[in-house]
Design an enzyme around this catalytic site. Structure first.
Site, short mmCIF file in Angstrom:
data_model
loop_
_atom_site.label_atom_id
_atom_site.label_comp_id
_atom_site.label_asym_id
_atom_site.label_seq_id
_atom_site.Cartn_x
_atom_site.Cartn_y
_atom_site.Cartn_z
N GLY A 1 -17.50 0.25 97.08
CA GLY A 1 -18.02 -0.27 95.89
C GLY A 1 -18.31 1.37 95.29
CB CYS B 1 -21.52 -11.83 99.31
SG CYS B 1 -20.54 -13.20 97.43
CD GLU C 1 -21.46 -10.19 91.66
OE1 GLU C 1 -22.42 -9.93 92.19
OE2 GLU C 1 -21.61 -10.38 90.04
N GLY D 1 -16.77 -6.63 96.36
CA GLY D 1 -16.26 -6.07 97.82
C GLY D 1 -17.39 -5.20 98.38
CB SER D 2 -16.68 -3.36 101.85
OG SER D 2 -15.90 -2.60 101.03
P1 NAD Z 1 -12.51 -5.04 100.63
O1 NAD Z 1 -14.51 -3.59 100.55
O2 NAD Z 1 -11.97 -4.41 101.99
O3 NAD Z 1 -11.85 -4.50 99.62
C1 NAD Z 1 -12.08 -5.42 98.79
C2 NAD Z 1 -11.21 -5.26 97.39
O4 NAD Z 1 -11.24 -3.79 96.41
C3 NAD Z 1 -9.50 -5.68 97.34
O5 NAD Z 1 -8.97 -6.23 96.41
C4 NAD Z 1 -9.38 -4.79 98.35
O6 NAD Z 1 -7.78 -4.21 97.93
C5 NAD Z 1 -9.74 -3.46 96.91
N1 NAD Z 1 -10.48 -1.89 97.22
C6 NAD Z 1 -10.18 -1.66 97.96
N2 NAD Z 1 -10.14 0.31 98.18
C7 NAD Z 1 -10.04 0.33 96.52
C8 NAD Z 1 -9.71 1.33 96.06
N3 NAD Z 1 -9.47 2.74 96.29
N4 NAD Z 1 -9.63 1.04 94.64
C9 NAD Z 1 -9.15 -0.04 94.62
N5 NAD Z 1 -8.92 -1.29 95.19
C10 NAD Z 1 -9.81 -0.48 96.09
O7 NAD Z 1 -13.61 -6.23 100.91
P2 NAD Z 1 -12.80 -8.16 101.19
O8 NAD Z 1 -12.93 -7.48 103.02
O9 NAD Z 1 -11.96 -8.28 100.97
O10 NAD Z 1 -14.63 -8.89 101.31
C11 NAD Z 1 -15.53 -8.85 101.76
C12 NAD Z 1 -16.85 -7.97 101.08
O11 NAD Z 1 -16.48 -8.36 99.43
C13 NAD Z 1 -17.44 -8.70 101.76
O12 NAD Z 1 -18.72 -7.19 101.90
C14 NAD Z 1 -18.66 -9.33 101.62
O13 NAD Z 1 -20.23 -9.37 101.25
C15 NAD Z 1 -17.80 -8.57 99.25
N6 NAD Z 1 -17.75 -9.93 98.65
C16 NAD Z 1 -18.91 -10.16 98.04
C17 NAD Z 1 -19.27 -10.59 96.47
C18 NAD Z 1 -20.62 -10.45 95.59
O14 NAD Z 1 -19.90 -11.53 94.93
N7 NAD Z 1 -21.33 -9.61 95.93
C19 NAD Z 1 -17.98 -11.57 96.69
C20 NAD Z 1 -17.40 -11.90 97.84
C21 NAD Z 1 -16.92 -11.23 98.70
#
Ligand code: NAD
Length: 504
Positions: free
Chosen positions: A244, A295, A261, A239-240
């Protein structure tokens, strides 16, 4: 038109947790999921509570104790059947991905294909979990390393790959002997429910319910419980970077392991001797595919000054020819953003771009139709603009010019993220410079292909604020196992290492 929902077992209201014997009666609040394609509701999910999570984690631990003892190739045989089940449901799952997150149908289907590929890869891996052996300094002694399963692995996934990111983790974790708990994004829980149903049915058939587990709940409640939970030795979070950084700190606080990631800010360098036809296609797909919500999406382009203006003219024409619309229609190249928050973020970014002196060359507006559609946008940018260092998760591409290759590489590396990078060049020297220790600082470095569309055979991931994790192929399986160094003494003596004596 929505028959695929029925075939995948999606109900009007769905349970948000599943473990050993299937889905649980969850008691959290109900959440309605709408499609970004047309803004209409698809179905609802009754979220999991902390009590549901607790039940799931106890079951996942219990099942782990048996699953770890099944030989890895036998675990692989079950994953082979999971791959078959995904093949059978590929069309329906691909349509659901498209309908729930808005990527065009060929990408929705491609995502399921990626999970099938991951299953195939994991089957092979299940016979290749190899440790090294070493020569001991002591006579008749032998040393080797072996790999054991870790335990219950927590998998947190982003919305933009609602099926494949799970597969990167779960296929490998399960052949490694771990059980898994998947917490998907609340923006794409229906794909998770359908995927779990398809794959868990195989495990249930073999008497292994509880190897795959699912929990759909609030981040502040279930998410926080999961990352703080010492019973989960590994949290793999996609995720973001903001998410992370938080997850990394919480898990490090309990000395757990993370596989992170995170966000990217990926660039393409178009050198003076590039094949411009290739570069054009690679850049437009990289920047506009998945509506700029990968991503690995291309966000910055560096054009050598000798080709900059004519290439830019071609880029503008290509952007103007892009079909934006219903992602389920075969002629569409760019679907919607995930939701209205994403549209608002795109619009805010455009205000900032203009305030910071960027010139919008084409696009820049919301598309007037139901759903969350925006125009792919090209911006002539400068490095004084702080926004170019950020990942705006939308189809906005910043264009720069350069004169010296090392300068372009340095600018490419100047952002905090380090996921994917590419150069288009027919010069061997330029490509070698880009791939050298002085070249790209990213986890992925490509020559004559764009930044997005990685294959699963390689280890996938990035450096710096992208989190440093590696998933999918190569030796990424090691992240899901613990290493043990064993020394065996086949002699009648007990010599000590380093010549130490301790005679009783
Ligand atoms: P996000 O960070 O909003 O959410 C990602 C996940 O994290 C979701 O399941 C969310 O519910 C969970 N989450 C958030 N806060 C949490 C917490 N406190 N405890 C546990 N879980 C929590 O990201 P998004 O909007 O779903 O996705 C887009 C982002 O993901 C972009 O920044 C993109 O670059 C990144 N991404 C990276 C990769 C990679 O492999 N590097 C792949 C896909 C997406």
């Amino acid at each position: 038109m929505r028959d695929f929902l029925t075939r995948l077992g999606i109900e009007p209201t769905n349970s948000g947790a599943a473990t050993t014997t299937g889905f649980l009666e969850t008691s959290g609040p109900e959440r309605s999921i709408t499609s970004p394609v047309d803004g209409s509701p698809i179905a609802a999910v009754r979220l999991a509570t902390r009590d549901d999570y607790e039940h799931v984690v106890v079951e996942a631990q219990r099942v782990f104790r048996g699953w770890r003892m099944l030989p890895a190739p036998k675990r692989g045989e079950i994953i082979r059947e999971v791959g078959e089940a995904l093949r059978q449901h590929k069309d329906d799952l691909g349509r659901l991905v498209t309908y729930e997150v808005g990527k065009v149908l060929s990408e929705g289907l491609g995502e399921i294909q990626e999970s099938i590929d991951m299953a195939d890869l994991a089957v092979g891996m299940s016979r290749q979990l190899c440790g090294l052996s070493m020569h001991s300094e002591r006579p008749a002694h032998r040393m080797y390393e072996q790999w054991h399963p870790l335990g219950v692995v927590g998998i947190i996934t982003a919305f933009n790959f609602p099926n494949a990111v799970w597969a990167w983790n779960a296929m490998v974790a399960t052949i490694a002997g771990d059980t898994t708990i998947w917490k998907p994004s609340l923006k794409a829980p229906l794909t998770a429910i359908a995927t779990h149903k398809v794959c868990d049915a195989v495990f249930q058939r073999h008497g292994w319910g509880g190897v795959l587990n699912l929990v759909i709940g609030d981040d502040a409640d279930v998410g926080e419980a999961m990352i703080a939970d010492r019973r989960l030795p590994l949290i793999s979070a996609t995720g973001s970077t903001r998410m992370g950084r938080h997850v990394g700190q919480v898990v490090a606080g309990r000395l757990g392991r993370t596989l992170l990631e995170l966000g990217g800010n990926n660039a393409v360098i178009v050198h003076r001797d590039a094949d411009l036809d290739l570069a054009l296609r690679g850049i437009v797909f990289g920047a506009c595919g998945t509506a700029g919500q990968r991503c690995t999406s291309t966000r910055r382009v560096f054009l050598h000054e000798s080709i900059a203006q004519p290439f830019l003219d071609r880029l503008v024409r290509a952007y103007q020819s892009l079909s934006v619309g219903d992602p389920l229609e075969a002629s569409t190249l760019v679907g919607p953003l995930i939701d209205e928050d994403a549209v608002a973020m795109y619009e805010r970014a455009l205000v900032t771009i203009t305030e910071q002196g960027g010139e919008i060359l084409c696009g820049g507006k919301r598309v007037a139709r139901p759903g969350s559609y925006v125009e792919p946008t090209l911006v002539r940018a400068s490095h004084e603009m702080s926004i170019v260092a950020e990942e705006t998760f939308a189809p906005i591409l910043y264009v720069f010019t350069y004169s010296d290759l090392d300068e372009a590489i340095a600018l490419q590396n100047s952002v905090d993220q380090g996921l994917s990078s590419a150069i288009f060049t027919d010069s061997f020297r330029a490509s070698e410079r880009f791939l050298s220790h002085a070249g790209s600082d990213c986890g992925i470095a490509n020559v004559n292909i764009g930044t997005s569309g990685a294959e699963i055979g390689g280890a996938f991931g990035g450096e710096k604020d992208t989190g440093g994790g590696r998933e999918a192929g190569s030796d990424s399986w090691k992240a899901y196992m613990r290493r043990q160094t064993c020394t065996l003494n086949g002699s009648a003596e007990l010599p000590l290492a380093q010549g130490v004596t301790f005679d009783l």
